[in-house]
Design an enzyme around this catalytic site. Structure first.
Site, mmCIF file in Angstrom:
data_model
loop_
_atom_site.group_PDB
_atom_site.id
_atom_site.type_symbol
_atom_site.label_atom_id
_atom_site.label_comp_id
_atom_site.label_asym_id
_atom_site.label_seq_id
_atom_site.Cartn_x
_atom_site.Cartn_y
_atom_site.Cartn_z
ATOM 1 N N ILE A 58 1.733 -6.640 -0.960
ATOM 2 C CA ILE A 58 2.701 -7.652 0.113
ATOM 3 C C ILE A 58 4.028 -7.882 -0.630
ATOM 4 O O ILE A 58 3.514 -8.600 -1.666
ATOM 5 C CB ILE A 58 1.884 -8.524 0.755
ATOM 6 N N SER A 59 5.075 -7.424 -0.230
ATOM 7 C CA SER A 59 6.358 -7.909 -0.903
ATOM 8 C C SER A 59 6.413 -9.491 -0.978
ATOM 9 O O SER A 59 6.044 -10.316 -0.377
ATOM 10 C CB SER A 59 7.473 -7.266 -0.142
#
Length: 220
Positions: A58-59
């Site tokens: 997840i960025s």
């Protein structure tokens, strides 16, 4: 110390990554903790990428904020998203485009597709029809929903040339409306391509980022 979603948002606003009111409102409503693995919830509001399995992440929040600002996403937009991963960015965009907008989101890895599907529908976006998801190769584009107002990719395109427009899959360029925007990483930069006419784009580069690679079916 960042302990809450409001703390995270305040840091992103203060550092200049979050600027647009509708994007800020989406960050307030779509809580990142709902998109990270249970064993990493203590780190949900830290400004770092987190693993979600299958080599994916997840960025980092600042990266998501920066890319959404570049995308100039607006109410009622039709957006093609490549590599929706945990579904956090997808849900943020769905909140911004509203009931009459559409997010067409593709994820190639089946296990991550299932994870993202579960997370996105915590907010009912699939049930409402605002988000449609597909388990397939995003580099091939998507006939359903095209032409798009915006296209965004969360994975970096490998490219060693100098004409960065050539790095973009031709189908993305053809499925984008005139005036539309593509935001995607290429190598270690984020690029913004604005389509000003058929086969003509304005290009902006923002270096200094790290992403997982864009995986195509032929890579396997």
């Amino acid at each position: 110390m960042i302990k809450t979603n409001n703390d995270l948002i305040r840091q992103l606003v203060d550092s200049g990554y979050l600027k647009t009111p509708q994007i800020i409102r989406a960050f307030k409503k779509i809580d990142r903790i709902n998109f990270v693995p249970k064993d990493l919830e203590a780190d949900a509001y830290q400004n770092i990428p987190l693993p979600i399995g299958s080599g994916q992440t997840i960025s980092q929040p600042l990266t998501v904020a920066f890319m959404l600002e570049l995308l100039e996403i607006k109410k009622n937009d039709r957006v093609f998203e490549v590599g929706f991963g945990s579904g956090w960015q997808t849900a943020l965009m769905a909140e911004i485009v509203g009931d009459k907008g559409r997010i067409f989101a593709v994820e190639r890895i089946k296990e991550i597709w299932e994870l993202g599907k579960f997370n996105i529908n915590k907010y009912g976006f699939l049930d409402k029809g605002i988000v449609k998801i597909y388990c397939q190769d995003g580099s091939k584009g998507l006939e359903e929903g095209a032409p798009f107002d915006k296209i965004i990719s969360a994975a970096s395109i490998k490219f060693k040339g100098k004409n960065f427009l050539e790095a973009i899959p031709s189908v993305w360029k053809s499925q984008l409306k005139i005036g539309g925007i593509i935001v995607t990483p290429i190598e270690h930069s984020i690029f913004k391509f604005r389509k000003v006419a058929d086969n003509k784009f304005e290009i902006e580069e923002y270096p200094g980022f790290v992403f997982v690679p864009l995986v195509k079916n032929e890579d396997y």
